[in-house]
Design an enzyme around this catalytic site. Structure first.
Site, PDB file in Angstrom:
ATOM      1  N   LYS A   1       0.590 -13.138-121.821  1.00 32.24           N
ATOM      2  CA  LYS A   1       1.424 -12.286-122.680  1.00 32.24           C
ATOM      3  C   LYS A   1       0.580 -11.519-123.697  1.00 32.24           C
ATOM      4  O   LYS A   1       1.117 -10.769-124.511  1.00 32.24           O
ATOM      5  CB  LYS A   1       2.469 -13.134-123.416  1.00 32.24           C
ATOM      6  CG  LYS A   1       3.535 -13.741-122.499  1.00 32.24           C
ATOM      7  CD  LYS A   1       4.602 -14.450-123.315  1.00 32.24           C
ATOM      8  CE  LYS A   1       5.393 -15.450-122.515  1.00 32.24           C
ATOM      9  NZ  LYS A   1       6.490 -14.851-121.752  1.00 32.24           N
TER      10      LYS A   1
ATOM     11  N   GLN B   1       5.215 -15.480-128.458  1.00 29.30           N
ATOM     12  CA  GLN B   1       5.530 -14.088-128.782  1.00 29.30           C
ATOM     13  C   GLN B   1       4.925 -13.645-130.110  1.00 29.30           C
ATOM     14  O   GLN B   1       5.161 -12.513-130.530  1.00 29.30           O
ATOM     15  CB  GLN B   1       7.052 -13.878-128.820  1.00 29.30           C
ATOM     16  CG  GLN B   1       7.767 -14.153-127.515  1.00 29.30           C
ATOM     17  CD  GLN B   1       7.493 -13.108-126.426  1.00 29.30           C
ATOM     18  OE1 GLN B   1       6.930 -12.051-126.695  1.00 29.30           O
ATOM     19  NE2 GLN B   1       7.871 -13.444-125.199  1.00 29.30           N
TER      20      GLN B   1
ATOM     21  N   HIS C   1      13.261 -20.496-126.959  1.00 29.07           N
ATOM     22  CA  HIS C   1      13.037 -20.302-125.522  1.00 29.07           C
ATOM     23  C   HIS C   1      13.158 -21.677-124.869  1.00 29.07           C
ATOM     24  O   HIS C   1      12.818 -22.695-125.475  1.00 29.07           O
ATOM     25  CB  HIS C   1      11.617 -19.755-125.338  1.00 29.07           C
ATOM     26  CG  HIS C   1      11.267 -19.352-123.936  1.00 29.07           C
ATOM     27  ND1 HIS C   1      10.919 -20.252-122.959  1.00 29.07           N
ATOM     28  CD2 HIS C   1      11.205 -18.124-123.354  1.00 29.07           C
ATOM     29  CE1 HIS C   1      10.643 -19.601-121.838  1.00 29.07           C
ATOM     30  NE2 HIS C   1      10.816 -18.309-122.048  1.00 29.07           N
TER      31      HIS C   1
ATOM     32  N   CYS D   1      15.683 -16.854-120.706  1.00 30.12           N
ATOM     33  CA  CYS D   1      15.290 -18.240-120.968  1.00 30.12           C
ATOM     34  C   CYS D   1      15.636 -18.653-122.398  1.00 30.12           C
ATOM     35  O   CYS D   1      14.906 -19.433-123.024  1.00 30.12           O
ATOM     36  CB  CYS D   1      13.801 -18.474-120.722  1.00 30.12           C
ATOM     37  SG  CYS D   1      13.306 -18.114-119.040  1.00 30.12           S
TER      38      CYS D   1
ATOM     39  N   ASP E   1       6.049 -22.353-131.535  1.00 29.79           N
ATOM     40  CA  ASP E   1       5.940 -21.670-130.244  1.00 29.79           C
ATOM     41  C   ASP E   1       5.518 -20.240-130.550  1.00 29.79           C
ATOM     42  O   ASP E   1       6.330 -19.430-131.006  1.00 29.79           O
ATOM     43  CB  ASP E   1       7.286 -21.710-129.528  1.00 29.79           C
ATOM     44  CG  ASP E   1       7.291 -20.873-128.257  1.00 29.79           C
ATOM     45  OD1 ASP E   1       6.270 -20.220-127.960  1.00 29.79           O
ATOM     46  OD2 ASP E   1       8.329 -20.884-127.565  1.00 29.79           O
TER      47      ASP E   1
HETATM   48  C1  LIG Z   1       9.075 -17.595-127.071  1.00 32.72           C
HETATM   49  C2  LIG Z   1       8.524 -18.046-125.747  1.00 32.72           C
HETATM   50  N1  LIG Z   1       8.161 -19.326-125.592  1.00 32.72           N
HETATM   51  C3  LIG Z   1       7.639 -19.795-124.451  1.00 32.72           C
HETATM   52  C4  LIG Z   1       7.481 -18.976-123.369  1.00 32.72           C
HETATM   53  C5  LIG Z   1       6.920 -19.565-122.118  1.00 32.72           C
HETATM   54  O1  LIG Z   1       5.672 -18.995-121.793  1.00 32.72           O
HETATM   55  P1  LIG Z   1       5.012 -19.356-120.405  1.00 32.72           P
HETATM   56  O2  LIG Z   1       5.999 -19.005-119.346  1.00 32.72           O
HETATM   57  O3  LIG Z   1       3.799 -18.508-120.339  1.00 32.72           O
HETATM   58  O4  LIG Z   1       4.693 -20.816-120.432  1.00 32.72           O
HETATM   59  C6  LIG Z   1       7.864 -17.620-123.479  1.00 32.72           C
HETATM   60  C7  LIG Z   1       7.723 -16.674-122.372  1.00 32.72           C
HETATM   61  O5  LIG Z   1       8.259 -16.779-121.292  1.00 32.72           O
HETATM   62  C8  LIG Z   1       8.396 -17.163-124.685  1.00 32.72           C
HETATM   63  O6  LIG Z   1       8.786 -15.902-124.814  1.00 32.72           O
END
Ligand SMILES: Cc1ncc(COP(=O)(O)O)c(C=O)c1O
Ligand SMILES: Cc1ncc(COP(=O)(O)O)c(C=O)c1O
Lengths: 154, 418, 418, 154
Positions: free
Chosen positions: B234, B211, B131, B374, B208
């Site tokens: 999430k 998910q 991401h 993203c 990370d």
């Molecule tokens: C794998 C992953 N990493 C990071 C993020 C970023 O999360 P956030 O927007 O809550 O900072 C997301 C979700 O958008 C994600 O799916």
């Protein structure tokens, strides 16, 4: 007003007014400076140890402290308690006091062990004040650890 | 903790938004939990209860409300820590995953020496699967410090190409940052194995977990990572709160990132010293209401049992892989089975652009995400420009999976490709 | 917008927390709004309504909920912008004031050239009066870049010493960062004048408005600042949302700070390009519920009228200055009148430590803040180690000011100093 | 299903299927590359201007576009509209189309002016799709501005 009077009992008021063993003295083996980051209270504290053959004795604890009633009194009571004790027993007292402070008013403090320090039982009901009561103890523990680290006695 | 299957009907009753209708009076079929999950009544109540009864700035007041706020905040920290098998002081509250990862990346460029300092010649290893939140901060770190960004490739099946792993971790690799579950393909890379290889060469490891923590049992010790980042929103929790787990001795050695009130020890105009972690990384009045909400979300998930949550999602995913896989002209991105795969199912619908697929589904009341989610480099690696993603959570049903498959067929007919 | 006095009784009815009792069954007298304000039902309802009806990730979904979330988020931005006289795209949502100020400080060290780049020989000018949030980030910027931190002194009356102003702004001054209302003394420095002097020498100006935007009408154009930072939670809004105002052309020229999803234009493994502001500074799923809550807070304040809010606080402050000023052994820190002074009243109670004062007040149900209130250098400048602070807001009453004065007298008697 | 059919009307489907003036051609005065950051849709677009004495004419617009139906069709319709117009009139059309897109389904588009582009009125009800409909227009505006900046005609 019961809770207030039980928090600031005679023992605390007396020790806060006339801090036992106050002032910074020579000789000492280690010094520590601790700060309460919320209010800027500080204590500079010195520890002198004495080798009594098979044990190590807290020979002197001297300090200069800026602080509230709780913090000043706790440091004063602490010096009464630890000076003259062997280091292991004093550390055990420290642990006992720490446990009391985190007891949220639930612990039954051992007066035989903690003596005047049982007067701080009320503080444990006010988590924001625990740091006040522990400031001097933390500095003492830290200074003692340093004295030991520096290899006392050699 | 129940081990059995989820009582989805009962769960749905806890989510007020699920009863609403959307376009054309259709009931909402929400398949976009990968973007953000809905929040059960219990979480909303916990937040409201905090605001209505205990609201105050944590770690500040010497008054009763301040004390209650501190308890709520630190109680939430302990709960979150237990949920991921961490020590309480190893949990830093951030606003989201993004901030958590940036925190580590900036700390590494703030460090003037020691373990965290990064400079020219040093390497950061990531993957093509990341991401943007676990990619751009590292690009930026490299730009700031002169370090080199390297990455593991993604194979056509959406798995990491692990043949590259050993050679890519060099003596100069400072950190390996890898997703614990892809938000596009659902792929669950072997983080434990990657961590072992990284540690063997002295590199740090960040996962990370945006998910993964919401969808599967996660234990930081088992995973063997140094840092783990995830977001409250999430995992049934509120917006505005996220978590950085960091191993105690590492947080202890790390320079601060955001600076300001209540992370300091002593402040003089000439310079300042800082508190130990986690406070060192949490300047400003903390988001206590959100912490209370997150704690309620953790309770909710714990009540369901994370194993049951994962099993429920696995069954929905299997169903989706089947139902979508059998549609002509639909290509599933990533692993074709549920093995090491979570509940994000992205598809390419031949000759129908994801935006157009999404538009048709929206008219049918089905909410999916369209675009590159993203994760643009991952889409490039898989040879698609964008995709249509369904992502599942505790409140989703098999009927909703069927509706999705039906909707995609409808889109194909509408655009004349089937 | 009403211009008359506030109907405090009606206002109090909107704040559920105010009816609770605290220690010893006492009614709550909340005089700690400088730390965080309470939130009216209208704000809590707006957040909940978002979660229960529209919850979704803004700027992402091509579905109805996503559209509604985007509307809620961008609608909140427009509302906040109008509230401070800014252009909509000049409002960046952050998590709080602290992040907003760090954003600017980090952007200045991220800039490799141009207007924002800071290096050795450059100077940052702040004041001794700053909250740590507007102090430590600048110390850190200087550490990262080799720039020099300079500061204006505070006079014994708690005002800035402005004789120093011209000489302290040199040709090397890159930014002047100053509070718009002290959280300790209530002092309102002449920001407009400071901004004029700074601009005359080519320096940027940032105002820390954490304590001004909630309490007085603020118009960024009138103030003439380049940046303005404030927090939702101090202005009747939720935690987890804050604002950085930046002049359009400056934000346009600024490098990003936090990086990740939805702030990018194109991402390749080799490098990325970024969206225009405000998106450039808002990576990750946005805190939409909190934005909706903040919008409701702005509506609430606008309904009361900021002039009326300021007038109400001025009258409480005047009362407090009188009532506390006449107590023997009580010294008021900062200006003795309400001229250029907001509603934070900090006192030194001779021979009674602030913690002990606060403890007594707490037993009486009066919530104040004790300590250095994240403004340690200011306390040093005023020759005190710490203080006891009362801070007022729309729901406070004159009876509460009397209770405070009575409580301090009681504390003096209790500790035998009166 | 009415809304869907009114969104994707015949005009849009037809233009999306057979994009008018597609492909990149020479000669051109300026080129622009625009991206929709959400989905990676892109358009590369070239503009050729022609000096017609007292006015500047859009001589040609050529492009290569990756995109959804809305975006492909909008670019195609745009070329039909602007090619042959003088630059000022074409910019006015751009502004008109932009206003239509931001009308949230409320505007009554002027068919005399916008011709086939009125078919996009439905898009304005779906804010997430506005960027799709505008991608080609933005690239055209940008390329034209560049052509003018570079001092055309000299
Ligand atoms: C794998 C992953 N990493 C990071 C993020 C970023 O999360 P956030 O927007 O809550 O900072 C997301 C979700 O958008 C994600 O799916
Ligand atoms: C003057 C001032 N600046 C900055 C801050 C920091 O605000 P926050 O903690 O919401 O970031 C505060 C409040 O704590 C403040 O009073």
């Amino acid at each position: 007003m019961m809770p207030l009077e039980s928090l600031y009992g005679e023992v605390i008021k007396d020790h806060a007014a006339s801090q036992h063993h106050g002032g910074l003295r020579e000789p000492f083996d280690a010094e520590a400076h601790h700060v309460n980051p919320v209010c800027g209270d500080q204590v500079t504290l010195r520890v002198a140890l004495k080798d009594a053959g098979d044990e190590l004795i807290v020979a002197d604890v001297s300090y200069e402290a800026l602080g509230c009633q709780i913090s000043k009194a706790a440091t004063s009571v602490m010096t009464d308690l630890v000076i003259g004790k062997n280091v292991g027993d004093a550390m055990a007292l420290h642990d006992e006091f720490l446990a009391l402070m985190h007891s949220r008013g639930q612990a039954q403090p051992d007066e035989g062990l903690l003596e005047d320090a049982v007067a701080f039982a009320g503080v444990s009901k006010y988590p924001a004040r625990i740091k006040c009561a522990l400031l001097g103890w933390m500095a003492w523990k830290d200074a003692t650890a340093r004295a030991l680290e520096e290899g006392y006695p050699q | 903790m129940t081990a059995g299957p989820l009582d989805v009907a009962a769960i749905r009753g806890d989510f007020p938004v699920l009863v609403r209708t959307v376009r054309n009076g259709r009931p909402l079929v929400y398949l976009d939990s990968g973007a953000t999950s809905h929040k059960p009544r219990q979480v909303l109540d916990a937040e409201r209860e905090f605001y209505e009864r205990h609201n105050s700035a944590a770690h500040r007041g010497t008054h009763l409300l301040g004390e209650e706020a501190t308890d709520a905040y630190e109680g939430a920290r302990a709960k979150v820590a237990a949920f991921i098998g961490a020590g309480t002081d190893e949990v830093v509250f951030t606003k989201n995953t993004t901030e958590a990862i940036n925190l580590v990346a900036y700390a590494m460029s703030n460090a003037r020496c020691g373990r965290f300092a990064v400079g020219p010649g040093d390497e950061i290893l990531i993957t093509e699967m990341e991401h943007h939140a676990n990619l751009v901060p590292w690009q930026q770190l490299c730009e700031r410090t002169g370090a080199t960004l390297r990455w593991l490739a993604v194979a056509p099946d959406g798995r990491l190409d692990l043949d590259d792993l050993e050679p890519m971790i060099t003596g100069r690799t400072r950190i390996v940052a890898v997703t614990h579950q892809s938000n596009v393909t659902g792929t669950i890379p072997p983080v434990t194995e990657i961590a072992r290889a990284a540690h063997a060469r002295g590199a740090l490891v960040l996962a990370d977990a945006a998910q993964s923590v919401p969808h599967q049992p996660v234990d930081v010790t088992e995973l063997g990572v140094d840092f783990l980042a995830f977001s409250g929103h999430k995992m049934l929790g509120p917006y505005g709160i996220g978590v950085l787990f960091g191993r105690g001795e590492l947080l202890e050695a790390m320079p601060p990132f955001l600076t300001g009130g209540s992370m300091i020890e002593v402040v003089r105009m000439e310079g300042s010293t800082f508190l130990p972690p986690p406070q060192r990384f949490e300047p400003g009045v903390p988001a206590v209401a959100q912490a209370a909400g997150l704690a309620a979300a953790v309770d909710y998930l714990t009540g369901l049992g994370m194993a049951s949550v994962a099993a429920h999602e696995e069954s929905l995913t299997a169903h989706a892989l089947d139902a979508l896989g059998e549609i002509n002209g639909v290509r599933i991105l990533g692993p074709a089975t549920t093995k090491d795969r979570g509940g994000a199912v992205s598809v390419e619908v031949e000759d129908v652009h994801p935006h157009d697929v999404g538009q048709v589904l929206d008219e049918l009341g089905i909410a999916v995400r369209t675009g590159h989610h993203c994760a643009w480099p991952l889409h490039r690696a898989l040879g698609v420009q964008a995709s249509t993603r369904a992502s599942f959570y505790v409140y989703n049903t098999h009927a909703e999976v069927d509706a999705l498959a039906e909707g995609i067929r409808y889109a194909q007919r509408f655009f004349g490709t089937a």
